[in-house]
Scaffold this motif. Structure first.
Motif, PDB file in Angstrom:
ATOM      1  N   SER A  40       2.693   7.795  -4.000  1.00  0.00           N
ATOM      2  CA  SER A  40       1.352   7.883  -4.609  1.00  0.00           C
ATOM      3  C   SER A  40       1.398   7.590  -6.118  1.00  0.00           C
ATOM      4  CB  SER A  40       0.728   9.254  -4.351  1.00  0.00           C
ATOM      5  OG  SER A  40       1.443  10.259  -5.037  1.00  0.00           O
TER       6      SER A  40
ATOM      7  N   ASP B 221       1.366   3.354  -7.556  1.00  0.00           N
ATOM      8  CA  ASP B 221       0.275   2.411  -7.272  1.00  0.00           C
ATOM      9  C   ASP B 221       0.350   1.255  -8.279  1.00  0.00           C
ATOM     10  OD1 ASP B 221      -2.003   1.401  -6.080  1.00  0.00           O
ATOM     11  OD2 ASP B 221      -3.327   2.362  -7.537  1.00  0.00           O
TER      12      ASP B 221
ATOM     13  N   ASP C 193       0.855  -1.200   0.000  1.00  0.00           N
ATOM     14  CA  ASP C 193       0.000   0.000   0.000  1.00  0.00           C
ATOM     15  C   ASP C 193       0.892   1.251   0.000  1.00  0.00           C
ATOM     16  OD1 ASP C 193       1.007   0.267   2.543  1.00  0.00           O
ATOM     17  OD2 ASP C 193      -0.813  -0.383   3.561  1.00  0.00           O
ATOM     18  N   GLU C 194       0.255   2.425   0.010  1.00  0.00           N
ATOM     19  CA  GLU C 194       1.020   3.673  -0.153  1.00  0.00           C
ATOM     20  C   GLU C 194       2.038   3.877   0.965  1.00  0.00           C
ATOM     21  OE1 GLU C 194       0.081   8.410  -0.709  1.00  0.00           O
ATOM     22  OE2 GLU C 194      -1.305   6.976  -1.614  1.00  0.00           O
TER      23      GLU C 194
END
Length: 441
Positions: free
Chosen positions: A328, A331, A299-300
């Motif tokens: 960001s 992804d 995840d981020e």
């Protein structure tokens, strides 16, 4: 690690063993011979270059193993004196049942197979800590439950509360499954870690592959607590079918029998599997992996941590906001993809040095000694910069180059040229498998 270091360690250990042997300290000599052979086998498997070097090390191994066997026989004879039991009656210290297992352990074919598998034991720890693995808290917790806690607090795992005996790590490639296994090998200090691939277990000789599987589990039980890590487990345990070869079917059957532990005690043995394609595993193998943990794309927040880990202590001008922007923008990237982006960006300053036609003087820490500040270091610059000197990297003294820091532009340039390796079709299959059989990591 240099290829000579494990070999050198092996030589040091057997040198000490021969000294103890000369001094008639046979028990210590036997222990050191066996320990030295383990290091030699590790060197053959991972480090020795060329067949000649491998044959030379193998010959040494046989020599030391032969001496170790003679010492074992000598020590066994010395210990076969009758000992008195509580009633004062004399009895042999070896029961009949043990005699049969002794004769079994003296089987030369079994010894040969086990010597072949000794190379799978990870002697040198990989030095990967839990903190080096970004995210994946669920997977780390399950592995601690299965490996670390039962060794540290054995009284917690009695009666019906038993540690996991099979854990499958599945997910897209490059998400850290093998890296987690390295962390387990490092953190499980008192455990023996076996790292096994299909080449260790598949043999061209009829019936030998099944014997290798059986001997692997016997070795794991003898060295317990132990962890058997099988990377790309799908290559060994894909679904059984009518048109597969008889030998492949027999290997799978032996795996099923050994993992179930029928007629043998599998307590203290954890089988850890990793795969990118869990849907092709045989359903019976899938059942034996009691915990099936999905290792997803990061995840981020995990991606942000990965950028920091991969940059390490390299000189850069990236701010926290820059790193958040990069996290960001990535992804759908796996941990391995992010590692490649950063490695490519780290090469950008080197490329600047290669292509530069002008350099200028700056002050900074000396490349040779970071505590010394020099005023005559050279850095690549534009031809129009004040103080620009026309020269190329060939004319530059080796100790006068100032390391150009990695910038956000370098990162963005690398990001533009790197594509993620995981496609949507694979992700759909993994999501479906997780929905049916798995749990989130």
């Amino acid at each position: 690690m240099a290829s000579s270091s494990t070999l050198q360690k092996a030589i040091d250990i057997v040198t000490k063993a021969t000294e103890e042997d000369r001094n008639k300290n046979y028990e210590e000599a036997l222990r050191l011979y066996e320990h030295g052979v383990e290091y030699f086998l590790h060197a053959i498997k991972y480090e020795a270059q060329g067949d000649k070097a491998k044959d030379s090390i193998r010959a040494k191994c046989f020599q030391y193993l032969d001496r170790a066997e003679k010492l074992k026989e000598y020590l066994k004879k010395g210990k076969k004196k009758p000992v008195k039991d509580g009633d004062g009656a004399a009895k042999d210290d070896k029961s009949k049942g043990n005699d049969s297992s002794d004769s079994d352990s003296d089987d030369p074919e079994k010894k040969k197979l086990q010597a072949k598998l000794e190379g799978a034991i990870v002697v040198e720890k990989p030095h990967v800590k839990w903190s080096d693995v970004a995210g994946l808290e669920g997977a780390k917790t399950a592995l601690k439950e299965a490996v670390i806690l039962p060794i540290k607090f054995p009284h917690l795992f009695t009666g019906k509360r038993m540690p996991w005996k099979g854990i499958l790590l599945f997910g897209p490639p490059g998400t850290g499954k093998s890296y987690l296994a390295k962390a387990v090998a490092t953190e499980a200090n008192n455990s023996t870690f076996f790292s096994v691939s299909s080449s260790d277990l598949v043999s061209k000789w009829l019936g030998e592959s099944e014997k290798l599987v059986k001997n692997l589990f016997e070795l794991a039980r003898a060295h317990k607590p132990s962890i058997v890590f099988i990377d790309e487990v799908d290559s060994l345990c894909s679904a059984r079918s009518d048109n597969e070869s008889e030998s492949a079917r027999r290997i799978k059957t032996e795996f099923l029998v050994q993992m179930q532990g029928v007629g043998s005690d599998n307590d203290g043995v954890l089988v850890l599997g990793a795969t990118n394609t869990p849907w092709i595993l045989d359903s019976a193998i899938r059942r034996r992996f009691e915990k099936r943990i999905y290792i997803p794309l990061p995840d981020e927040h995990a991606r942000l941590v990965m950028f920091k880990i991969h940059l390490g202590n390299t000189a850069h001008t990236l701010t926290e906001d820059n790193l958040r922007t990069l996290a960001s923008k990535t992804d759908g990237f796996s941990g391995s993809d992010i590692s490649i982006v950063v490695r490519d960006a780290l090469m950008q300053p080197v490329r600047k040095v290669q292509t530069a036609t002008h350099f200028k003087k700056v002050s900074g820490p000396s490349p040779v000694d970071k505590t010394t500040i020099c005023d005559d270091l050279l850095v690549p610059c534009s031809p129009g910069d004040p103080g620009a000197i026309e020269m190329t990297w060939v004319d530059l003294p080796g100790d006068k180059l100032f390391e150009p820091p990695v910038t956000m532009n370098d990162m963005l340039k690398s990001l533009a040229s790197t594509k993620p390796t995981v496609n949507e079709d694979d992700m759909k299959k993994l999501d479906k498998f997780t929905e049916d059989f798995g749990q989130e990591g």
